[in-house]
Design an enzyme around this catalytic site. Structure first.
Site, PDB file in Angstrom:
ATOM      1  N   ARG A 185      26.628  30.869   2.639  1.00  0.00           N
ATOM      2  CA  ARG A 185      26.112  31.182   3.988  1.00  0.00           C
ATOM      3  C   ARG A 185      26.509  30.149   5.037  1.00  0.00           C
ATOM      4  NH1 ARG A 185      22.764  35.530   4.712  1.00  0.00           N
ATOM      5  NH2 ARG A 185      21.567  36.165   2.890  1.00  0.00           N
TER       6      ARG A 185
ATOM      7  N   ARG B  34      24.092  32.558  10.632  1.00  0.00           N
ATOM      8  CA  ARG B  34      22.938  32.296  11.501  1.00  0.00           C
ATOM      9  C   ARG B  34      22.623  30.830  11.795  1.00  0.00           C
ATOM     10  NH1 ARG B  34      18.941  34.142   6.507  1.00  0.00           N
ATOM     11  NH2 ARG B  34      19.772  32.501   5.199  1.00  0.00           N
TER      12      ARG B  34
ATOM     13  N   ARG C 224      27.625  37.072  17.966  1.00  0.00           N
ATOM     14  CA  ARG C 224      26.986  38.253  17.385  1.00  0.00           C
ATOM     15  C   ARG C 224      26.115  39.019  18.381  1.00  0.00           C
ATOM     16  NH1 ARG C 224      24.336  39.235  12.705  1.00  0.00           N
ATOM     17  NH2 ARG C 224      23.196  40.664  14.036  1.00  0.00           N
TER      18      ARG C 224
ATOM     19  N   ASP D  50      28.839  41.395   4.039  1.00  0.00           N
ATOM     20  CA  ASP D  50      27.494  41.542   3.486  1.00  0.00           C
ATOM     21  C   ASP D  50      27.602  42.319   2.184  1.00  0.00           C
ATOM     22  OD1 ASP D  50      24.434  41.327   4.494  1.00  0.00           O
ATOM     23  OD2 ASP D  50      24.732  43.097   3.230  1.00  0.00           O
TER      24      ASP D  50
ATOM     25  N   TYR E 195      18.059  46.488  -4.223  1.00  0.00           N
ATOM     26  CA  TYR E 195      17.889  46.936  -2.835  1.00  0.00           C
ATOM     27  C   TYR E 195      17.860  48.463  -2.751  1.00  0.00           C
ATOM     28  CZ  TYR E 195      18.732  42.274  -0.793  1.00  0.00           C
ATOM     29  OH  TYR E 195      18.648  40.966  -0.428  1.00  0.00           O
TER      30      TYR E 195
END
Lengths: 348, 348
Positions: B23, B27, B36, B72, B148
């Site tokens: 990561r 973010r 973004r 992703d 998920y």
């Protein structure tokens, strides 16, 4: 005669296999949801009649062998005067997270102004509970309390708690000592009011390495149990790499999550009673799968001196209570031959 | 000359210790948040110029030794035509969770109508990335995808995924095969477009017992890597009890979370390169604690044939990018004497 749970905690195998469920009281039961309506979580723990009734509901419904006092690991904080609330859908939230030396030093003294509502609730339960059921008290272990206190709310990774532990061991020591003291008091109040045994929950310990657990957590969990009379159970999740270290807090039984088969756990903590470890997911898998799995758990549990059947974690909030009631009846119906058979159950 | 990451994946110790961060793109970087703005997560993965730029941002800023393709684990689902979105603050959400045989059978074919935007993004990155940096592709392992898909959204316990696994192994097999196929395709697209190596993430595998992992998950993770050229890294969290089983998917390196010291991991997966395992919490613990811990990790990592330094999990979203940049410089500055010294670092 001692309840089957207390026999098992004495490392004696009772005639009938004992069973209870973590979080058996609470959100999975419609009678609980009805009673709680309009009362906040922490308030409901502090109204003696309500806490007692909620504690007794699953015993009546499921015929489990223990009542576990309905309360919350945050209650000792509240009783010590810390501003904490359980936000619906979120969990424990502290108005002011405790992250610095100054914030730790500003904590109120680790004493309770008034714990009479806890005592009163337990006395009601003790009066109503039949003698062959055990009454269990509980508390959160200091790491789990500290994780909430530092983060200020539930967190997946407890990063800030671990950061404090590493960055400032002295402040960590103060915070953990504080948490150990309030949980210790909470346990003593429960035992004094009639709890037969206690369970110490360290739900978040699994976020630690073995080294971190042994150096920075274990001493405070020991402190939490100092001077607490009666048998003790210690439980955490994701703690397979240090189950033996958890046993060092001084306990009669270790609660095991669904990840570690009980025959393996029995090797890790020889001489201790095991509690667990039906996978809560199995409650959603249909009766055949659930029975096969429960039998496997129970047969593996025969390797321990004694076994208290439980889930590997708390009852999920959307579990069907009927499935739990039926599971208790199934476990109680097992014959010694079924308990001792090998490879009949279904391994997961 | 091969990049240091690729040397390490060949079990060769490069002259300078390689480092990248899971990561690292995303973010935690202000330049990412700016770029973004106004674009959904999954859309940003499918705009080649944007995905390429986001991939390159942390390489420029931190001087890490690898770029990991910004995408992703849900992208293969989207490319296959499944209705999935990443909800800000929540995570992957499926319009229709996949819980029954009928729902699995209604899944679209596990093929991509058009993956040209992935190829285009990787070609931009490959062109801009200096030759001594590695370009890593990645995919989610089938269990994590299936967790998920069955839950329909992120879940702490993956109860419904495990329930399906136990209750209906045939439907589980169909679902896992589907997930393996789309992740396999996703990996192949990335390697064909220039990825030097790939990492398979099984973030949720730690919710399983070893038995469940070996019986119900491992075969599908193997399937995911079938025919994928180049070196492979496999990573999960909370998987200490079955790290050796994870190695059986066929990999060059195992990523280790912060819970297992690398010298212990080296014994569990002998002959494999190790990746990891700086505790992300240490990014918040101050430079002294972070350096002491990083040195301990690196010294323990000397027990493996080769070591790629990384965090034990992804970069936390509120990590200070400056701390990461400084950490890379510290790791790159270490001398062979420091690497090989014993007990200099600080154990956690």
């Amino acid at each position: 005669m001692k309840s089957t749970i207390l026999q098992a905690l004495d490392q004696v195998r009772p005639e009938r296999l004992p069973v209870w469920f973590m979080r058996q009281a609470g959100r999975s039961l419609p009678e609980y949801r009805k009673l709680r309506r309009g009362t906040t979580m922490l308030d409901s723990c502090l109204i003696p009649e309500m806490a007692a009734e909620i504690t007794l509901q699953p015993v009546r419904r499921h015929d489990v062998d223990a009542a576990i006092f309905f309360s919350d690991i945050m209650i000792p904080l509240r009783l010590a005067g810390v501003d904490v609330e359980i936000q619906p859908g979120v969990g424990p939230v502290l108005e002011n997270p405790i992250r610095t030396r100054a914030e730790v030093e500003k904590l109120p003294a680790p004493t309770f102004e008034d714990a009479s509502m806890i005592t009163a609730a337990l006395k009601i339960i003790r009066d109503e509970l039949s003698a062959h059921k055990a009454l269990l008290g509980f508390a959160g272990a200091p790491f789990t309390l500290a994780a909430y206190m530092v983060e200020g709310r539930p967190s997946k990774d407890h990063l800030r708690a671990r950061a404090l532990m590493y960055a400032d061991p002295k402040t960590w020591d103060q915070l953990m000592t504080w948490a150990a003291k309030v949980s210790n008091l909470f346990l003593k109040v429960q035992v004094d009011a009639g709890a037969d045994a206690v369970q110490l929950f360290d739900s978040w310990a699994g976020s630690l390495s073995r080294n971190s657990y042994v150096s920075h957590v274990l001493p405070y969990s020991k402190m939490t149990l100092e001077g607490v009379a009666g048998p003790r159970i210690h439980f955490g999740t994701n703690t397979a790499p240090f189950l033996d270290a958890m046993a060092e807090v001084g306990v009669n039984a270790i609660g095991v999550d669904h990840r570690t088969p009980l025959d393996e756990a029995a090797k890790l903590v020889p001489g201790l009673t095991l509690q667990g470890n039906i996978d809560p997911a199995m409650l959603f898998a249909g009766e055949d799968a659930l029975h096969g799995h429960a039998l496997d758990v129970i047969q593996r549990g025969q390797r321990a001196p004694a076994h208290i059947v439980n889930l590997g974690h708390g009852v999920p909030k959307d579990a069907d209570p009927g499935v739990l009631t039926e599971l208790v009846a199934f476990i109680h119906s097992l014959t010694p031959e079924q308990l001792n058979a090998e490879h009949e159950g279904v391994s997961i």
